[in-house]
Design a protein around this motif. Structure first.
Motif, short mmCIF file in Angstrom:
data_model
loop_
_atom_site.label_atom_id
_atom_site.label_comp_id
_atom_site.label_asym_id
_atom_site.label_seq_id
_atom_site.Cartn_x
_atom_site.Cartn_y
_atom_site.Cartn_z
N LYS A 59 50.41 31.23 43.57
CA LYS A 59 50.82 30.23 42.57
C LYS A 59 49.63 29.77 41.74
O LYS A 59 49.76 29.56 40.52
N LYS A 60 48.46 29.58 42.39
CA LYS A 60 47.27 29.17 41.65
C LYS A 60 46.89 30.24 40.62
O LYS A 60 46.54 29.93 39.48
N ILE A 61 46.95 31.50 41.07
CA ILE A 61 46.61 32.60 40.15
C ILE A 61 47.63 32.66 39.02
O ILE A 61 47.27 32.87 37.85
N GLU A 62 48.90 32.47 39.36
CA GLU A 62 49.93 32.47 38.31
C GLU A 62 49.67 31.36 37.30
O GLU A 62 49.85 31.55 36.09
N ALA A 63 49.23 30.19 37.80
CA ALA A 63 48.91 29.08 36.90
C ALA A 63 47.73 29.44 36.00
O ALA A 63 47.74 29.14 34.79
N LYS A 64 46.70 30.10 36.58
CA LYS A 64 45.55 30.51 35.79
C LYS A 64 45.96 31.54 34.74
O LYS A 64 45.53 31.46 33.59
N ILE A 65 46.78 32.50 35.19
CA ILE A 65 47.24 33.53 34.25
C ILE A 65 48.02 32.88 33.11
O ILE A 65 47.85 33.22 31.93
N GLU A 66 48.88 31.94 33.46
CA GLU A 66 49.66 31.24 32.44
C GLU A 66 48.76 30.48 31.48
O GLU A 66 48.98 30.50 30.26
N ASP A 67 47.71 29.85 32.03
CA ASP A 67 46.76 29.11 31.19
C ASP A 67 46.02 30.06 30.25
O ASP A 67 45.88 29.79 29.05
N PHE A 68 45.57 31.20 30.82
CA PHE A 68 44.87 32.18 29.98
C PHE A 68 45.80 32.78 28.94
O PHE A 68 45.37 33.07 27.80
N MET A 69 47.04 32.97 29.29
CA MET A 69 48.00 33.50 28.32
C MET A 69 48.19 32.52 27.17
O MET A 69 48.27 32.92 26.00
N LYS A 70 48.23 31.22 27.50
CA LYS A 70 48.32 30.21 26.45
C LYS A 70 47.09 30.26 25.55
O LYS A 70 47.19 30.15 24.33
N GLN A 71 45.91 30.42 26.19
CA GLN A 71 44.67 30.52 25.40
C GLN A 71 44.69 31.75 24.50
O GLN A 71 44.25 31.69 23.35
N ILE A 72 45.20 32.87 25.06
CA ILE A 72 45.27 34.10 24.26
C ILE A 72 46.24 33.92 23.10
O ILE A 72 45.97 34.36 21.96
N LEU A 73 47.36 33.25 23.36
CA LEU A 73 48.32 32.98 22.28
C LEU A 73 47.67 32.12 21.20
O LEU A 73 47.87 32.35 20.00
N SER A 74 46.88 31.13 21.65
CA SER A 74 46.17 30.28 20.69
C SER A 74 45.14 31.09 19.90
O SER A 74 45.01 30.93 18.68
N LEU A 75 44.43 31.99 20.64
CA LEU A 75 43.46 32.85 19.96
C LEU A 75 44.15 33.78 18.98
O LEU A 75 43.63 34.03 17.88
N ASN A 76 45.30 34.31 19.39
CA ASN A 76 46.05 35.18 18.48
C ASN A 76 46.43 34.43 17.21
O ASN A 76 46.37 34.98 16.10
N LYS A 77 46.82 33.17 17.39
CA LYS A 77 47.19 32.35 16.24
C LYS A 77 45.98 32.14 15.34
O LYS A 77 46.07 32.25 14.11
N GLU A 78 44.81 31.84 15.97
CA GLU A 78 43.59 31.66 15.18
C GLU A 78 43.20 32.95 14.49
O GLU A 78 42.74 32.94 13.34
#
Length: 427
Positions: A59-78
């Motif tokens: 679950k911790k890893i899933e949370a990290k992956i989800e956080d990184f995915m959000k960051q990647i989505l933000s980076l994609n937007k930028e």
């Protein structure tokens, strides 16, 4: 799974050895099963805890992956915004280049005009030179022949001077404009190129961050896969412990039932042994059975009804009764209600008693031989279970016992009336 089959094998060994062990050994085996049961329970709890730990880590890893995915989505937007800004800058650069092309044409026209003016000015200068000497506008005025000529010359000189000044002014203005336009275009182009470079640098940085995040996600997903496999193995082992737990529980219950049954059998054996011991004591009367018939004496059946080799004469003869072995003096009772028809000594029977019985219109005669003592007399009425004599070793006998016969009708010496006593009496 191997562990499970190992435990099942142990249980099977316990189940087998329990058949051949004593009560104490059975209790020990039961304790071993319970110990194994407890160890299995501890292992099951440990596995359950490990599974929960793995689940939490996943679950911790899933949370990290989800956080990184959000960051990647933000980076994609930028990155998309940066690409859009770069496209705008590129469009501006293209537009500026078009303006530069137009300006170049304008510059070419200005340069042509400037060049043409240079030619005119050079011609003016040459026209004002005579044989190497420069002719000034003052000389032209002073060379007038009359005042009217002076006025004409003055007007012409003024016009020429104004024309020269106008050419020079426009020449300077065109040169200045050319320099300004060049500077503006070059500045704008430089700013656009700098913006483009900054955007490219930003895009490269964003792409690098995105790549780094993607690599981290790959690592996390690999770790997640590893944890999932470990969790799966733990779950399989956990399910094995549950199956083993069920089998151990069955084995414990079976062992408990077996011990209880063996204890019951042992108790029954002791009870029977005690009853037999009590029955075999001299003077102990046999228990009176319900029904018409009862057992005539306590003891061990040593010989049954039928053909056999006679123990004394060593010839094959029919044994017409059932022998009950016991010690001399053991009480002998009447097998049923009746009347004593004989009491005394009779050849091979030794001391013998015969009792005649009547049951449902049928006559039976019972014979009690080899007695050591006779306690009744002919014609005496006896009840079932009444003591009539004592077991002995009289007559043709090789050891103390009661020879008991049952005859349908009256007793006959030849013996065709004799029947197997077991048809009527239980020993």
């Amino acid at each position: 799974m191997k562990r499970r089959w190992f435990l099942v094998s142990i249980i099977a060994v316990f189940m087998f050895t329990s058949f051949i062990g004593e009560t104490g050994v059975l209790a020990s085996k039961l304790n071993e099963l319970k110990k194994e049961q407890k160890q299995n329970e501890i292992k099951k709890n440990d596995l359950k805890s490990d599974i929960q730990t793995k689940e939490n880590e996943i679950k911790k890893i899933e949370a990290k992956i989800e956080d990184f995915m959000k960051q990647i989505l933000s980076l994609n937007k930028e990155i998309e915004e940066t690409n859009a800004n770069m496209n705008k800058v590129i469009d501006s650069i293209n537009q500026t280049n078009e303006e530069i092309d137009i300006l170049k044409e304008s510059i070419a026209d200005l340069e042509k005009k400037i060049e043409e003016r240079d030619v005119v000015l050079r011609e003016r200068v040459r026209a004002m030179q005579v044989k190497g000497s420069q002719v000034s506008y003052l000389d032209v005025l002073l060379g007038a022949n009359s005042f009217a000529d002076f006025i004409d010359r003055f007007s012409a000189v003024t016009t020429l001077m104004d024309a020269d000044r106008d050419i020079m002014r426009r020449q300077q203005e065109d040169i200045d404009q050319l320099e300004v336009e060049k500077a503006l275009v070059e500045k704008k182009l430089g700013e656009l190129e700098e913006s483009k470079a900054q955007l490219e640098k930003l895009k490269a940085s964003l792409e690098a961050q995105k790549k780094e995040k993607s690599q981290l996600i790959d690592q996390l997903e690999a770790e997640q896969e590893k944890l999932s496999l470990e969790k799966k193995d733990l779950e399989e082992e956990y399910h094995d412990t549950i199956e083993v737990e069920a089998e151990l529980e069955k084995a414990v219950i079976a062992e408990q039932k077996r011990i209880a049954e063996l204890a019951r059998q042992e108790e029954e054996r002791k009870r029977k042994a005690a009853a037999a011991a009590a029955a075999n004591k001299p003077g102990a009367l046999p228990n009176v059975s319900s029904g018409f018939w009862t057992r005539p004496a306590n003891g061990r059946v040593s010989s049954h009804f039928g053909w056999r080799v006679h123990p004394i004469f060593k010839t094959k003869r029919q044994h017409r009764g059932t022998d009950v072995a016991n010690s001399i003096g053991t009480p002998v009772v009447s097998a049923a209600d009746g009347v004593v028809s004989y009491a005394g000594q009779m050849g091979g029977y030794g001391n013998v008693i015969m009792v005649t019985h009547s049951s449902n219109g049928s006559i039976f005669t019972t014979v009690y031989g080899h007695l050591s003592k006779i306690n009744v007399s002919v014609g005496q009425v006896v009840d079932k279970g009444t003591r009539i004599g004592a077991l002995g070793n009289s007559g043709n006998s090789t050891g103390p016992h009661l020879h008991f016969e049952v005859h349908i009708g009256n007793w006959t010496a030849s013996g065709p009336s004799a029947v197997n006593p077991l048809r009527y009496v239980s020993f």
